[in-house]
Design a protein around this motif. Structure first.
Motif, PDB file in Angstrom:
ATOM      1  N   LEU A 165       0.829  -1.208   0.000  1.00  0.00           N
ATOM      2  CA  LEU A 165       0.000   0.000   0.000  1.00  0.00           C
ATOM      3  C   LEU A 165       0.860   1.253   0.000  1.00  0.00           C
ATOM      4  N   VAL A 166       1.929   1.255   0.786  1.00  0.00           N
ATOM      5  CA  VAL A 166       2.815   2.418   0.825  1.00  0.00           C
ATOM      6  C   VAL A 166       3.481   2.627  -0.532  1.00  0.00           C
ATOM      7  N   ALA A 167       4.045   1.548  -1.103  1.00  0.00           N
ATOM      8  CA  ALA A 167       4.761   1.676  -2.372  1.00  0.00           C
ATOM      9  C   ALA A 167       3.821   2.090  -3.503  1.00  0.00           C
ATOM     10  N   ALA A 168       2.627   1.487  -3.567  1.00  0.00           N
ATOM     11  CA  ALA A 168       1.696   1.812  -4.641  1.00  0.00           C
ATOM     12  C   ALA A 168       1.148   3.227  -4.482  1.00  0.00           C
ATOM     13  N   ALA A 169       0.864   3.652  -3.242  1.00  0.00           N
ATOM     14  CA  ALA A 169       0.364   5.009  -3.027  1.00  0.00           C
ATOM     15  C   ALA A 169       1.420   6.046  -3.396  1.00  0.00           C
ATOM     16  N   ARG A 170       2.682   5.764  -3.079  1.00  0.00           N
ATOM     17  CA  ARG A 170       3.765   6.673  -3.476  1.00  0.00           C
ATOM     18  C   ARG A 170       3.846   6.785  -4.998  1.00  0.00           C
ATOM     19  N   ALA A 171       3.754   5.654  -5.678  1.00  0.00           N
ATOM     20  CA  ALA A 171       3.831   5.678  -7.142  1.00  0.00           C
ATOM     21  C   ALA A 171       2.669   6.465  -7.737  1.00  0.00           C
ATOM     22  N   LEU A 172       1.466   6.278  -7.192  1.00  0.00           N
ATOM     23  CA  LEU A 172       0.308   7.002  -7.704  1.00  0.00           C
ATOM     24  C   LEU A 172       0.440   8.498  -7.447  1.00  0.00           C
ATOM     25  N   ALA A 173       0.999   8.870  -6.288  1.00  0.00           N
ATOM     26  CA  ALA A 173       1.215  10.291  -6.001  1.00  0.00           C
ATOM     27  C   ALA A 173       2.187  10.906  -7.010  1.00  0.00           C
ATOM     28  N   LEU A 174       3.241  10.164  -7.376  1.00  0.00           N
ATOM     29  CA  LEU A 174       4.194  10.671  -8.363  1.00  0.00           C
ATOM     30  C   LEU A 174       3.536  10.831  -9.723  1.00  0.00           C
ATOM     31  N   ILE A 175       2.681   9.873 -10.111  1.00  0.00           N
ATOM     32  CA  ILE A 175       1.976   9.976 -11.389  1.00  0.00           C
ATOM     33  C   ILE A 175       1.110  11.228 -11.425  1.00  0.00           C
ATOM     34  N   LEU A 214      -1.549  11.278  -0.230  1.00  0.00           N
ATOM     35  CA  LEU A 214      -2.834  11.613   0.375  1.00  0.00           C
ATOM     36  C   LEU A 214      -3.602  10.323   0.685  1.00  0.00           C
ATOM     37  N   PRO A 215      -4.533  10.364   1.641  1.00  0.00           N
ATOM     38  CA  PRO A 215      -5.358   9.178   1.897  1.00  0.00           C
ATOM     39  C   PRO A 215      -6.117   8.695   0.660  1.00  0.00           C
ATOM     40  N   THR A 216      -6.450   9.613  -0.247  1.00  0.00           N
ATOM     41  CA  THR A 216      -7.145   9.194  -1.464  1.00  0.00           C
ATOM     42  C   THR A 216      -6.265   8.313  -2.352  1.00  0.00           C
ATOM     43  N   ASP A 217      -4.939   8.516  -2.303  1.00  0.00           N
ATOM     44  CA  ASP A 217      -4.036   7.630  -3.037  1.00  0.00           C
ATOM     45  C   ASP A 217      -4.115   6.212  -2.489  1.00  0.00           C
ATOM     46  N   VAL A 218      -4.129   6.105  -1.156  1.00  0.00           N
ATOM     47  CA  VAL A 218      -4.213   4.791  -0.518  1.00  0.00           C
ATOM     48  C   VAL A 218      -5.530   4.117  -0.878  1.00  0.00           C
ATOM     49  N   ILE A 262     -14.307  -2.335   4.002  1.00  0.00           N
ATOM     50  CA  ILE A 262     -13.294  -1.936   4.984  1.00  0.00           C
ATOM     51  C   ILE A 262     -12.840  -0.506   4.725  1.00  0.00           C
ATOM     52  N   VAL A 263     -12.597  -0.161   3.452  1.00  0.00           N
ATOM     53  CA  VAL A 263     -12.174   1.203   3.120  1.00  0.00           C
ATOM     54  C   VAL A 263     -13.260   2.213   3.509  1.00  0.00           C
TER      55      VAL A 263
END
Length: 358
Positions: free
Chosen positions: A276-286, A293-297, A329-330
């Motif tokens: 989740l951390v790695a994918a959210a970071r990648a999406l934030a960079l995109i 942001l929580p929306t990335d997660v 859950i989300v």
């Protein structure tokens, strides 16, 4: 990274890695190039880029003919690097994919012949058709990014990503992926049928001379972008939110979801937290941001977590899907709220103007 040359594709020479906005423009150009070939499926194409930036592997699941293989081939062309397609069949043996020792009479000894997986992009087509021995041979390759043959270890090239496809509707000649194998994939993306207007566009675009993708990135640029994605800032409250999402799959009663206790048999592993951390970071960079942001997660939660859940027998009998459980859950776990300082605009904050959370 080597300096840009005249022979590099357009867009590469302009990127020097100074800012996330510039990286986002380059990544957006690469995604748009894939979209020239693939009609619709925006979520799948974006998640392929997320997996690449997060140094993870991606599993695409969908019925035949929804452009899974075409998407991967087009994606590999756009991002550059070596590409190999391995068609998985029930008669495969591990040496067919990772390599083997071959006796050379002239040398009076054995030589190592490396398999087709020593490329930047491996398309494992219909991976669930391969027997268990082949799937286990893929484990070391995917987890350690190396292969051991004849007592020697051979590292995979960098960057390295496995993109696998599987067909969910067939039952004959299929070996379902075990939980340990599914857990190795950072993302599992469900590829749906195209919508009506997209089907018409597919007919219009692909029934004549189909378009071709142009290379935008190269392996050196990808490594640079991967390092940039790993430097994206994650606030402590966002990190705690990620941990709470994962814990909610293990002890849902503690998060006001007691009805899920009998539904979930096995919750998500710590790989889900890191994913989740790695994918959210990648999406934030995109999206051109240097903070998560929580929306990335929330945007990556279903693809990162759903394939790591094991549902109980009753839930499977009632046709409850893991994606529905993750969506619940989300929806139930409250995210932290970003607080923007005076002068910041929520729509387009400055690159280094990070929000606080409460």
């Amino acid at each position: 990274m080597s300096s840009p040359t005249q022979s590099q594709p357009a867009g590469q020479a302009q990127y020097q890695g100074q800012g996330n906005q510039q990286a986002a423009r380059l990544l957006g150009e690469a995604i748009a190039q894939v979209q020239r070939i693939i009609v619709g499926q925006e979520h799948m194409v974006e998640q392929l880029m997320v997996a690449l930036l997060a140094k993870g592997h991606c599993l695409l699941e969908g019925v035949p003919g929804v452009a899974k293989t075409l998407a991967v081939r087009s994606f590999a062309t756009v991002v550059g690097g070596d590409f190999a397609r391995v068609q998985f069949t029930p008669d495969l043996v591990p040496s067919d994919i990772v390599g083997t020792r071959i006796y050379k009479a002239s040398q009076e000894g054995f030589d190592i012949e490396l398999g087709p997986v020593f490329v930047n992009f491996v398309l494992a087509d219909e991976i669930n058709r391969a027997p268990a021995k082949v799937q286990s041979a893929m484990l070391e390759l995917m987890a350690e990014k190396q292969v051991s043959i004849g007592g020697h270890t051979y590292p995979a090239p960098k960057p390295f990503i496995v993109i696998a496809t599987q067909n969910p509707v067939e039952s004959e000649g299929v070996y379902p992926l075990p939980e340990a194998q599914r857990d190795r994939f950072l993302l599992k993306v469900d590829v749906p049928y195209p919508r009506g207007n997209e089907e018409f566009e597919i007919l219009r675009r692909m029934s004549v001379d189909p378009p071709e993708a142009q290379q935008i990135l190269n392996p050196d640029l990808i490594l640079k972008l991967q390092r940039q994605a790993s430097d994206v800032f994650v606030h402590n409250l966002v990190a705690e939110y990620i941990v709470r999402l994962v814990l909610a799959t293990r002890t849902p009663a503690e998060f006001n979801m007691p009805d899920l206790t009998s539904v979930i048999q096995i919750g998500c592993s710590p790989r889900a937290t890191l994913g989740l951390v790695a994918a959210a970071r990648a999406l934030a960079l995109i999206h051109g941001r240097d903070y998560v942001l929580p929306t990335d997660v929330q945007a990556v939660a279903k693809d990162v977590m759903s394939h790591r859940l094991v549902l109980g027998f009753d839930a499977v009998a009632d046709n409850v899907s893991t994606a529905q459980v993750i969506e619940r859950i989300v929806a139930m776990v409250p995210p932290p709220t970003p607080v923007w300082n005076a002068g910041q605009q929520r729509q387009s904050p400055g690159q280094h103007q990070q929000p606080d959370f409460h």
